[in-house]
Design a protein around this motif. Structure first.
Motif, PDB file in Angstrom:
ATOM      1  N   ALA A 189       2.589   4.530   0.977  1.00 25.67           N
ATOM      2  CA  ALA A 189       2.768   5.303   2.205  1.00 25.67           C
ATOM      3  C   ALA A 189       4.197   5.814   2.243  1.00 25.67           C
ATOM      4  O   ALA A 189       5.052   5.388   1.467  1.00 25.67           O
ATOM      5  CB  ALA A 189       2.478   4.444   3.437  1.00 25.67           C
ATOM      6  N   VAL A 226       1.358  -2.826   5.371  1.00 26.20           N
ATOM      7  CA  VAL A 226       1.479  -1.790   4.346  1.00 26.20           C
ATOM      8  C   VAL A 226       2.791  -1.915   3.583  1.00 26.20           C
ATOM      9  O   VAL A 226       2.818  -1.962   2.359  1.00 26.20           O
ATOM     10  CB  VAL A 226       1.364  -0.395   5.003  1.00 26.20           C
ATOM     11  N   TRP A 286      -1.356  -1.053   9.571  1.00 22.55           N
ATOM     12  CA  TRP A 286      -2.567  -0.273   9.825  1.00 22.55           C
ATOM     13  C   TRP A 286      -3.685  -1.197  10.263  1.00 22.55           C
ATOM     14  O   TRP A 286      -3.762  -2.358   9.836  1.00 22.55           O
ATOM     15  CB  TRP A 286      -3.019   0.467   8.561  1.00 22.55           C
ATOM     16  N   VAL A 304       0.864  -1.175   0.000  1.00 23.12           N
ATOM     17  CA  VAL A 304       0.000   0.000   0.000  1.00 23.12           C
ATOM     18  C   VAL A 304       0.905   1.231   0.000  1.00 23.12           C
ATOM     19  O   VAL A 304       1.956   1.238   0.650  1.00 23.12           O
ATOM     20  CB  VAL A 304      -0.920   0.024   1.247  1.00 23.12           C
ATOM     21  N   LYS A 351      -2.766   3.909  12.414  1.00 25.60           N
ATOM     22  CA  LYS A 351      -1.371   3.497  12.306  1.00 25.60           C
ATOM     23  C   LYS A 351      -0.923   2.835  13.609  1.00 25.60           C
ATOM     24  O   LYS A 351      -1.168   3.361  14.697  1.00 25.60           O
ATOM     25  CB  LYS A 351      -0.492   4.699  11.970  1.00 25.60           C
ATOM     26  N   GLU A 369      -1.559   8.504  -0.272  1.00 31.88           N
ATOM     27  CA  GLU A 369      -1.393   7.511   0.783  1.00 31.88           C
ATOM     28  C   GLU A 369      -2.630   6.620   0.869  1.00 31.88           C
ATOM     29  O   GLU A 369      -3.761   7.102   0.815  1.00 31.88           O
ATOM     30  CB  GLU A 369      -1.167   8.195   2.131  1.00 31.88           C
ATOM     31  N   GLY A 370      -2.399   5.326   0.979  1.00 34.71           N
ATOM     32  CA  GLY A 370      -3.499   4.378   1.077  1.00 34.71           C
ATOM     33  C   GLY A 370      -3.837   3.694  -0.229  1.00 34.71           C
ATOM     34  O   GLY A 370      -4.661   2.768  -0.252  1.00 34.71           O
ATOM     35  N   GLY A 390      -7.860   2.042   9.586  1.00 36.53           N
ATOM     36  CA  GLY A 390      -6.676   2.648   8.988  1.00 36.53           C
ATOM     37  C   GLY A 390      -5.736   3.266  10.009  1.00 36.53           C
ATOM     38  O   GLY A 390      -4.750   3.926   9.645  1.00 36.53           O
TER      39      GLY A 390
END
Length: 236
Positions: free
Chosen positions: A98, A174, A201, A96, A208, A109-110, A206
């Motif tokens: 980031a 991630v 995450w 993902v 952190k 991001e994401g 989501g």
């Protein structure tokens, strides 16, 4: 196994010789840092949490056929590991978007990455671990083509194992970095796998749950490390 003189002291771990030249003791300290050591702190229990977290993950990888340097826990903060000749190239997988990927490429991001990306970085704090490619590694003698091929293959094997492990515990893996070394001519996974070297995450919110909590002053760093471990089944 008798602990002897300190061989190396890094930002968060120390390596000690033993009476066996092929085995070292790796000590996890409570030190933490970010931004190439610019931001530093002492976080109570961090050494213990990362040591036991790493041991749990390494055993899972070993069971899946990944060659690892970890051998056993010997105390709350120490593990017995193989003496590797480290390859100065870090392998990074991103599932993902980031962190630095978003900054470098302007990716939101994401964003889920399909397929996952694979990157190489030179392990050199003074140069801020610059991104490199296979041609750099070959031209400067940092690794051979066969070693690079094995490192890439093992890194994605780790991804297959850990993505599922984290997903089953309600979390998203991630991204992460891995380091490798040579033991008796074999490429072996070294260093550690803990929330210090990956992004995790909560799959639903989501939120952190990794070292970004320290980097971004989100607080409760070790509490979240422990929460990640407990969801996976780590006993602290």
């Amino acid at each position: 196994m008798q602990k002897r003189e300190e061989l190396y002291s890094g930002k968060a771990k120390s390596i000690f010789k033993t009476d066996d030249p092929d085995r070292f003791i790796m000590e996890f300290r409570d030190d933490t840092s970010a931004f190439d050591g610019v931001k530093k702190a002492q976080l109570s229990r961090k050494g213990m949490v990362n040591n036991k977290f790493n041991a749990f993950v390494m055993e899972k990888l070993k069971d899946a056929g990944v060659p690892v340097h970890f051998e056993k826990l010997i105390s709350d903060n120490e593990s017995l590991v193989k003496n590797l000749k480290m390859i100065p190239v870090e392998c990074v997988v991103r599932n993902v978007a980031a962190g630095s990927l978003c900054k470098r490429l302007g990716i939101k991001e994401g964003t889920v990455l399909t397929p996952s990306t694979f990157e190489l970085f030179l392990k050199n704090d003074e140069l801020h671990d610059p991104m490199i490619n296979e041609y750099h590694a070959l031209a400067f003698g940092w690794a051979t083509q066969d070693q690079l091929d094995q490192m890439r293959s093992l890194t994605f094997q780790v991804n297959d194992v850990l993505k599922t492990l984290f997903a089953n515990a309600g979390m998203t893996l991630v991204d992460y970095k891995l380091e490798f070394g040579l033991f008796e001519g074999q490429v072996v996974l070294g260093d550690e796998f803990s929330p210090d070297g990956c992004r995790i995450w909560d799959a639903k919110t989501g939120e952190k749950m990794d070292k970004d909590r320290f980097r971004q002053d989100l607080g409760n760093v070790i509490e979240y490390y422990e929460e990640v471990g407990k969801r996976l089944g780590v006993t602290f």
